[in-house]
Structures are given as C-alpha cells and as structure tokens.
Design an enzyme around this catalytic site. Structure first.
Site, PDB file in Angstrom:
ATOM      1  N   LYS A   1      46.223  34.641  31.426  1.00  0.00           N
ATOM      2  CA  LYS A   1      45.528  35.477  31.861  1.00  0.00           C
ATOM      3  C   LYS A   1      45.508  35.867  33.282  1.00  0.00           C
ATOM      4  O   LYS A   1      45.877  35.826  34.203  1.00  0.00           O
ATOM      5  CB  LYS A   1      43.834  35.941  31.241  1.00  0.00           C
ATOM      6  CG  LYS A   1      44.848  35.998  29.594  1.00  0.00           C
ATOM      7  CD  LYS A   1      43.491  35.237  29.061  1.00  0.00           C
ATOM      8  CE  LYS A   1      43.810  35.104  27.308  1.00  0.00           C
ATOM      9  NZ  LYS A   1      42.241  35.261  26.580  1.00  0.00           N
TER      10      LYS A   1
ATOM     11  N   TYR B   1      47.286  41.833  20.761  1.00  0.00           N
ATOM     12  CA  TYR B   1      46.124  41.167  19.891  1.00  0.00           C
ATOM     13  C   TYR B   1      45.456  41.988  18.905  1.00  0.00           C
ATOM     14  O   TYR B   1      44.371  42.088  18.147  1.00  0.00           O
ATOM     15  CB  TYR B   1      44.383  41.142  20.637  1.00  0.00           C
ATOM     16  CG  TYR B   1      44.789  40.352  21.857  1.00  0.00           C
ATOM     17  CD1 TYR B   1      44.426  38.648  21.829  1.00  0.00           C
ATOM     18  CD2 TYR B   1      44.987  40.615  23.523  1.00  0.00           C
ATOM     19  CE1 TYR B   1      44.334  37.402  22.497  1.00  0.00           C
ATOM     20  CE2 TYR B   1      44.672  39.263  23.897  1.00  0.00           C
ATOM     21  CZ  TYR B   1      44.572  38.230  23.323  1.00  0.00           C
ATOM     22  OH  TYR B   1      44.225  36.880  24.961  1.00  0.00           O
TER      23      TYR B   1
ATOM     24  N   ASN C   1      38.704  33.998  30.121  1.00  0.00           N
ATOM     25  CA  ASN C   1      38.969  32.451  30.099  1.00  0.00           C
ATOM     26  C   ASN C   1      40.448  32.198  30.136  1.00  0.00           C
ATOM     27  O   ASN C   1      40.741  31.095  29.774  1.00  0.00           O
ATOM     28  CB  ASN C   1      38.433  32.583  28.490  1.00  0.00           C
ATOM     29  CG  ASN C   1      39.362  32.788  27.654  1.00  0.00           C
ATOM     30  OD1 ASN C   1      40.297  33.682  27.921  1.00  0.00           O
ATOM     31  ND2 ASN C   1      39.434  32.622  26.204  1.00  0.00           N
TER      32      ASN C   1
ATOM     33  N   HIS D   1      45.996  31.909  27.004  1.00  0.00           N
ATOM     34  CA  HIS D   1      46.108  32.577  25.855  1.00  0.00           C
ATOM     35  C   HIS D   1      46.944  31.164  25.517  1.00  0.00           C
ATOM     36  O   HIS D   1      48.140  30.899  26.355  1.00  0.00           O
ATOM     37  CB  HIS D   1      46.517  33.785  25.463  1.00  0.00           C
ATOM     38  CG  HIS D   1      47.297  33.749  23.864  1.00  0.00           C
ATOM     39  ND1 HIS D   1      46.628  34.177  23.213  1.00  0.00           N
ATOM     40  CD2 HIS D   1      48.782  33.879  23.830  1.00  0.00           C
ATOM     41  CE1 HIS D   1      47.211  33.888  21.988  1.00  0.00           C
ATOM     42  NE2 HIS D   1      48.957  34.145  22.474  1.00  0.00           N
TER      43      HIS D   1
ATOM     44  N   GLU E   1      54.692  35.721  18.780  1.00  0.00           N
ATOM     45  CA  GLU E   1      54.602  35.933  19.905  1.00  0.00           C
ATOM     46  C   GLU E   1      55.424  36.523  21.188  1.00  0.00           C
ATOM     47  O   GLU E   1      55.509  37.094  21.477  1.00  0.00           O
ATOM     48  CB  GLU E   1      53.039  35.671  20.243  1.00  0.00           C
ATOM     49  CG  GLU E   1      51.798  36.125  19.823  1.00  0.00           C
ATOM     50  CD  GLU E   1      50.573  34.829  19.687  1.00  0.00           C
ATOM     51  OE1 GLU E   1      49.611  34.892  18.946  1.00  0.00           O
ATOM     52  OE2 GLU E   1      50.588  33.843  20.180  1.00  0.00           O
TER      53      GLU E   1
HETATM   54  P1  ADP Z   1      41.911  32.397  21.404  1.00  0.00           P
HETATM   55  O1  ADP Z   1      42.621  32.920  22.452  1.00  0.00           O
HETATM   56  O2  ADP Z   1      41.422  30.926  21.945  1.00  0.00           O
HETATM   57  O3  ADP Z   1      43.343  32.205  19.899  1.00  0.00           O
HETATM   58  P2  ADP Z   1      40.446  34.525  19.800  1.00  0.00           P
HETATM   59  O4  ADP Z   1      42.246  34.902  19.016  1.00  0.00           O
HETATM   60  O5  ADP Z   1      38.934  34.104  18.804  1.00  0.00           O
HETATM   61  O6  ADP Z   1      40.900  33.166  20.549  1.00  0.00           O
HETATM   62  O7  ADP Z   1      39.976  35.262  20.600  1.00  0.00           O
HETATM   63  C1  ADP Z   1      41.237  36.002  21.679  1.00  0.00           C
HETATM   64  C2  ADP Z   1      40.876  36.519  23.039  1.00  0.00           C
HETATM   65  O8  ADP Z   1      39.308  36.865  22.565  1.00  0.00           O
HETATM   66  C3  ADP Z   1      39.885  34.730  23.446  1.00  0.00           C
HETATM   67  O9  ADP Z   1      40.821  34.167  24.279  1.00  0.00           O
HETATM   68  C4  ADP Z   1      38.911  35.594  24.819  1.00  0.00           C
HETATM   69  O10 ADP Z   1      39.654  36.056  25.647  1.00  0.00           O
HETATM   70  C5  ADP Z   1      38.555  36.906  23.801  1.00  0.00           C
HETATM   71  N1  ADP Z   1      37.454  36.844  22.634  1.00  0.00           N
HETATM   72  C6  ADP Z   1      36.986  36.079  21.860  1.00  0.00           C
HETATM   73  N2  ADP Z   1      35.823  36.191  21.414  1.00  0.00           N
HETATM   74  C7  ADP Z   1      35.090  36.777  22.245  1.00  0.00           C
HETATM   75  C8  ADP Z   1      34.081  36.594  22.799  1.00  0.00           C
HETATM   76  N3  ADP Z   1      32.735  37.007  21.327  1.00  0.00           N
HETATM   77  N4  ADP Z   1      33.392  37.696  23.752  1.00  0.00           N
HETATM   78  C9  ADP Z   1      34.416  38.625  24.442  1.00  0.00           C
HETATM   79  N5  ADP Z   1      35.737  38.159  24.246  1.00  0.00           N
HETATM   80  C10 ADP Z   1      35.674  37.135  23.595  1.00  0.00           C
END
Ligand code: ADP
Length: 168
Positions: A29, A69, A132, A135, A146
């Site tokens: 990211k 997303y 974080n 992805h 994807e």
């Molecule tokens: P992952 O990326 O681990 O598959 P998700 O698909 O649930 O997780 O969420 C996609 C992305 O959305 C996360 O990697 C994170 O960047 C963001 N995200 C998820 N939950 C939150 C939250 N509570 N607040 C802010 N950003 C979030």
C-alpha cells in the site's frame, strides 16, 4: 549428469505439485512504498520460496480502488480506505506457490497490526489498521478476481529453476 538430474527432478516435482499451485494478489500500500518497505516485503516472499509472476508500481484512480474494495463498500471506513489507497503509488504483485494464498496471509499478519504477531509484516512494520502497509487476497476466489482486475494481461509466464530445491 547434472542436467539430467535437474531435468528429471524438475519434471517429477512439477507434475506432482501442479494442481496444488496457487497464485495470490499482494499489494504494498502507499504507506509501505513511502516508508521504503518494498524491498523488505518482496524479500520475505522470495526467501520463503514463492515465485514472482507479476509486478508493477502504479497510482490508481478512485473508481479503481472502489472496485478493488467493492465488498467493503458498506463499511464505515470505506471512504477513508479508498483515499488511503489512492494517496500514492502502490506495488501490485502476483506471487505463485503451493498454498500461497493462506501462507501469504500468515506472512502478512492480522488485519489490525495491534493483533499481528511479531515476525509478520504488519506485526513488524505497522501500528494502525488504517495504515497496515500491505494487502493480500483472502481466498483463492478473491485472488483470481483481484489478479484479473490488476493484471488484465495475466501473469508473466516463467518457471523458476529453483523448483526442485523448494518442492519435494
Ligand atoms: P484485510 O486487508 O486483512 O483482508 P479487510 O478486507 O477486512 O482486511 O479490510 C481491508 C482493509 O481495510 C484493511 O487492510 C485495512 O487497511 C482497512 N480496514 C479494515 N478495518 C478497518 C477499520 N476498522 N478502520 C480503518 N481501516 C480498516
């Protein structure tokens, strides 16, 4: 000779594992790119033994990030997430290997870095869930979708000569 040794082994291991081979979509990211973590992250997947099958640095538009997303469109953090993803270039990759979808998720760590184990990418390099770093596809089905979105021309077709040293 070495050649017949490697060819024999390559043939056996490749046919034995071909149906177990998977591909996953991994994206560094914008925060990961800005923080200079590209080399470190690629290195972790390479050292594990996975094979790089696609790679590009790209800044995506809002509509593209929303498409990527789309399953999260109803989440309260969706708008912020989309702004985060379009805030700078990302590194989009296809990685291939046996079990790479699930193992890739383990290498990445839990979604919220506060819960990610040390030794995972998010556990080692991130603090907030909204920053974080990386992805990874959460299932083989999402990976196919994807990869189709990010790499319409498909993966780069090559076979690593390390196969017989990584697969039994
Ligand atoms: P992952 O990326 O681990 O598959 P998700 O698909 O649930 O997780 O969420 C996609 C992305 O959305 C996360 O990697 C994170 O960047 C963001 N995200 C998820 N939950 C939150 C939250 N509570 N607040 C802010 N950003 C979030």
């Amino acid at each position: 000779s070495y050649l017949s040794f490697s060819v024999t082994h390559c043939f056996c291991s490749f046919t034995a594992t071909e149906e177990e081979m998977e591909q996953t979509f991994i994206m560094i990211k914008p925060d990961g790119v800005q923080r200079g973590l590209v080399g470190e992250i690629i290195s972790r997947f390479e050292k594990k033994g996975f094979t790089l099958k696609g790679l590009k640095l790209q800044t995506v538009e809002q509509s593209f990030a929303e498409k990527h997303y789309e399953d999260l469109a109803k989440k309260p953090f969706f708008a912020g997430l989309v702004q985060y993803i379009i805030s700078g270039p990302v590194v989009a990759m296809i990685w291939e290997g046996k079990g790479v979808v699930a193992t890739g998720r383990k290498i990445i760590g839990a979604t919220n870095p506060a819960a990610s184990e040390p030794g995972t990418i998010r556990g080692d390099f991130a603090i907030d869930v909204g920053r974080n770093v990386i992805h990874g596809s959460d299932s083989v089905e999402s990976a196919t979708k994807e990869i189709g979105l990010w790499f319409p021309d498909g993966p780069t077709n090559w076979q690593s000569s390390l196969h017989p040293w990584i697969y039994e």
